[in-house]
Enzyme design. Structure first.
Site, PDB file in Angstrom:
ATOM      1  N   ALA A  22     -10.045 -25.220   7.664  1.00 51.12           N
ATOM      2  CA  ALA A  22      -9.462 -25.699   6.753  1.00 51.12           C
ATOM      3  C   ALA A  22      -9.826 -27.106   6.068  1.00 51.12           C
ATOM      4  CB  ALA A  22      -7.730 -25.834   7.075  1.00 51.12           C
ATOM      5  N   ARG A  72     -13.603 -34.309  27.425  1.00 54.55           N
ATOM      6  CA  ARG A  72     -13.018 -35.474  27.916  1.00 54.55           C
ATOM      7  C   ARG A  72     -13.945 -36.469  27.891  1.00 54.55           C
ATOM      8  NH1 ARG A  72      -7.830 -32.761  28.095  1.00 54.55           N
ATOM      9  NH2 ARG A  72      -8.226 -30.980  29.467  1.00 54.55           N
ATOM     10  N   GLY A 104      -4.050 -37.225  24.294  1.00 49.10           N
ATOM     11  CA  GLY A 104      -4.952 -38.136  24.696  1.00 49.10           C
ATOM     12  C   GLY A 104      -5.784 -38.329  23.388  1.00 49.10           C
ATOM     13  N   ASP A 127      -0.229 -27.678  25.458  1.00 49.97           N
ATOM     14  CA  ASP A 127       0.727 -28.106  26.142  1.00 49.97           C
ATOM     15  C   ASP A 127       2.162 -28.504  25.588  1.00 49.97           C
ATOM     16  OD1 ASP A 127      -1.186 -28.264  28.393  1.00 49.97           O
ATOM     17  OD2 ASP A 127      -1.736 -30.403  28.171  1.00 49.97           O
ATOM     18  N   GLY A 185      11.713 -13.423  30.938  1.00 47.30           N
ATOM     19  CA  GLY A 185      12.740 -13.065  31.770  1.00 47.30           C
ATOM     20  C   GLY A 185      12.544 -13.501  33.289  1.00 47.30           C
ATOM     21  N   GLU A 222       2.517 -26.305  36.135  1.00 53.47           N
ATOM     22  CA  GLU A 222       1.446 -26.787  37.188  1.00 53.47           C
ATOM     23  C   GLU A 222       1.818 -28.579  37.387  1.00 53.47           C
ATOM     24  OE1 GLU A 222      -2.259 -27.199  35.066  1.00 53.47           O
ATOM     25  OE2 GLU A 222      -1.705 -28.233  33.469  1.00 53.47           O
TER      26      GLU A 222
HETATM   27  P1  ADP Z   1      -5.842 -34.436  25.134  1.00 52.84           P
HETATM   28  O1  ADP Z   1      -6.208 -34.601  23.727  1.00 52.84           O
HETATM   29  O2  ADP Z   1      -5.845 -32.627  25.132  1.00 52.84           O
HETATM   30  O3  ADP Z   1      -4.377 -34.552  25.520  1.00 52.84           O
HETATM   31  P2  ADP Z   1      -7.054 -35.834  26.956  1.00 52.84           P
HETATM   32  O4  ADP Z   1      -5.875 -36.327  27.443  1.00 52.84           O
HETATM   33  O5  ADP Z   1      -8.100 -35.460  28.064  1.00 52.84           O
HETATM   34  O6  ADP Z   1      -6.774 -34.587  26.157  1.00 52.84           O
HETATM   35  O7  ADP Z   1      -7.576 -36.894  25.736  1.00 52.84           O
HETATM   36  C1  ADP Z   1      -8.959 -36.506  25.238  1.00 52.84           C
HETATM   37  C2  ADP Z   1      -9.867 -37.728  24.938  1.00 52.84           C
HETATM   38  O8  ADP Z   1      -9.300 -38.683  24.107  1.00 52.84           O
HETATM   39  C3  ADP Z   1     -10.218 -38.390  26.238  1.00 52.84           C
HETATM   40  O9  ADP Z   1     -11.255 -37.892  26.921  1.00 52.84           O
HETATM   41  C4  ADP Z   1     -10.601 -39.621  25.687  1.00 52.84           C
HETATM   42  O10 ADP Z   1     -11.934 -39.688  25.158  1.00 52.84           O
HETATM   43  C5  ADP Z   1      -9.576 -40.084  24.517  1.00 52.84           C
HETATM   44  N1  ADP Z   1      -8.485 -40.742  24.830  1.00 52.84           N
HETATM   45  C6  ADP Z   1      -7.267 -40.352  25.666  1.00 52.84           C
HETATM   46  N2  ADP Z   1      -6.674 -41.302  25.708  1.00 52.84           N
HETATM   47  C7  ADP Z   1      -7.204 -42.446  25.195  1.00 52.84           C
HETATM   48  C8  ADP Z   1      -6.733 -44.105  24.706  1.00 52.84           C
HETATM   49  N3  ADP Z   1      -5.622 -44.418  25.321  1.00 52.84           N
HETATM   50  N4  ADP Z   1      -7.689 -44.731  23.996  1.00 52.84           N
HETATM   51  C9  ADP Z   1      -8.624 -44.187  23.449  1.00 52.84           C
HETATM   52  N5  ADP Z   1      -9.037 -42.837  23.727  1.00 52.84           N
HETATM   53  C10 ADP Z   1      -8.351 -42.045  24.277  1.00 52.84           C
HETATM   54  O1  F6P Z   2      -4.126 -30.261  27.650  1.00 50.29           O
HETATM   55  C1  F6P Z   2      -4.379 -28.902  28.142  1.00 50.29           C
HETATM   56  C2  F6P Z   2      -4.889 -28.597  29.522  1.00 50.29           C
HETATM   57  O2  F6P Z   2      -5.192 -27.003  29.350  1.00 50.29           O
HETATM   58  C3  F6P Z   2      -3.508 -28.920  30.459  1.00 50.29           C
HETATM   59  O3  F6P Z   2      -2.572 -27.724  30.321  1.00 50.29           O
HETATM   60  C4  F6P Z   2      -4.087 -28.661  31.745  1.00 50.29           C
HETATM   61  O4  F6P Z   2      -3.574 -29.614  32.727  1.00 50.29           O
HETATM   62  C5  F6P Z   2      -5.600 -29.284  31.357  1.00 50.29           C
HETATM   63  O5  F6P Z   2      -5.928 -29.005  30.091  1.00 50.29           O
HETATM   64  C6  F6P Z   2      -6.858 -28.771  32.236  1.00 50.29           C
HETATM   65  O6  F6P Z   2      -7.773 -29.606  31.631  1.00 50.29           O
HETATM   66  P1  F6P Z   2      -9.520 -29.099  31.945  1.00 50.29           P
HETATM   67  O7  F6P Z   2      -9.894 -28.186  31.063  1.00 50.29           O
HETATM   68  O8  F6P Z   2     -10.322 -30.323  31.902  1.00 50.29           O
HETATM   69  O9  F6P Z   2      -9.595 -28.684  33.648  1.00 50.29           O
END
Ligand code: ADP
Ligand code: F6P
Length: 323
Positions: A22, A72, A104, A127, A185, A222
């Site tokens: 999109a 990540r 994140g 999530d 359920g 989890e």
């Molecule tokens: P999600 O986006 O699924 O929640 P993550 O928490 O692993 O996944 O975040 C994805 C990526 O976003 C991280 O690996 C990092 O590169 C970036 N990120 C997360 N938190 C921050 C932050 N506070 N500042 C800058 N980048 C961030």
């Molecule tokens: O944020 C999505 C998610 O699947 C969470 O539910 C889980 O805790 C995490 O990512 C698992 O992360 P990874 O794929 O890096 O093991």
């Protein structure tokens, strides 16, 4: 504006491809060139960037995962690495960025936006823990995957009159477990938001049998203190006194790999289109999500400063309906 880019970051979610498609096609419609950044912020830092035409995103709306790849990338939390990202964006003459991802990823989007770069986020994570969207891209499909597993486990649980425990994902958020528990359920739901006494779980599972149910099933998040590992350990330790076994299934990443259903394809498409619409109006520093059933934007500053609460009504429903 002449050129924008799109990336997917964090845990992949079914529907991310529909959002990429999109963004690309509505971006082209707006008269821009659209680049795809591979592997989230990790690819951005090293300039792993490809041009995307309308045909390049053909045949992906039905695919799970993300054709751009995700990652990540902890170093993106450092200002130096975000400065490097800004240099890469400048070298590629990219003038705005769409970030498809969860909590994140949107914190990263906010950090980049804070440094003066135009960013719009698309709410996407299984999530459902992201402030600014009642439901995020990927949740519905992940839930359906979890439900299929729960339904199957209930069949064998009923045949053997056994107690089962299913662990679902969600990180620190109990939404997936709570909703899968209601829709599947379950007799018991264990989530991080509510303190759990393992002895109370035992009592509930036993009471389900005593009420005449052929099975007793707990759905566990989890992120709960007593997740699959915690509860299985408790059961092992007290096996003789408890008098029954617990079979444990951890769904894990199976939940993330599903083919996106209609809801996620449509939501992702609407959010992707909304992201480019905001950019075309010169609006950025925003997350697009679904609020009160409508596509709506929330400032990224607000998104990162707030936690999305669990609906307490759902907690009540889970308890009442387990009877
Ligand atoms: P999600 O986006 O699924 O929640 P993550 O928490 O692993 O996944 O975040 C994805 C990526 O976003 C991280 O690996 C990092 O590169 C970036 N990120 C997360 N938190 C921050 C932050 N506070 N500042 C800058 N980048 C961030
Ligand atoms: O944020 C999505 C998610 O699947 C969470 O539910 C889980 O805790 C995490 O990512 C698992 O992360 P990874 O794929 O890096 O093991």
């Amino acid at each position: 504006m002449r050129r924008i880019a799109v990336l997917t970051s964090g845990g992949d979610a079914p529907g991310m491809n529909a959002a990429i498609r999109a963004v690309v096609r509505t971006g082209i419609e707006a008269g821009w060139e659209v680049d795809g950044i591979r592997n989230g912020y990790a690819g951005l830092i090293v300039g792993d960037i490809v041009p995307l035409g309308a045909r390049d995103v053909g045949g992906i709306i039905q695919q799970g995962g993300t054709v751009l790849g995700s990652a990540r990338c902890p170093e993106f939390k450092t200002v130096e690495s975000r400065q490097q990202a800004l240099r890469v964006l400048d070298e590629h003459r990219i003038e705005a960025l769409v970030v498809i991802g969860g909590n994140g990823s949107q914190a990263g989007a906010h950090a980049l936006s804070d440094m003066g770069f135009p960013v719009v986020g698309v709410a996407s994570t299984i999530d459902n823990d992201l402030y600014g969207s009642e439901i995020t891209v990927g949740v519905d499909t992940a839930l359906n995957v979890a439900l299929e597993a729960i339904d199957r486990l209930k069949v064998t649980a009923s045949s053997h009159h056994r107690a089962f425990l299913v662990e679902v994902m969600g990180r620190e958020c109990g939404y997936l477990a709570l909703v899968a528990g209601i829709a599947g359920g379950a007799e018991v739901v264990v989530i991080p938001e509510v303190e759990t006494d393992p002895e109370a779980v035992v009592t509930e599972l036993r009471a389900a049998y005593e009420r005449g149910k052929p099975h007793a099933l707990a759905v566990v998040a989890e992120g709960a203190e007593y997740n699959a590992e915690g509860l299985a350990g408790y059961f092992r330790e007290h096996r003789e006194r408890l008098g029954f076994d617990l079979r444990v299934t951890v769904l894990g990443h199976v939940q993330r790999g599903g083919q996106p259903g209609a809801f996620d394809r449509l939501l992702a498409t609407r959010l992707g289109a909304a992201a480019t619409e905001h950019l075309s109006r010169g609006e950025h520093g925003l997350l697009v999500g679904l609020l009160k059933g409508e596509v709506a934007a929330t400032p990224l500053t607000e998104v990162v400063a707030n936690r999305k609460p669990l609906d307490p009504q759902l907690l009540v429903l889970a308890r009442v309906l387990a009877k």
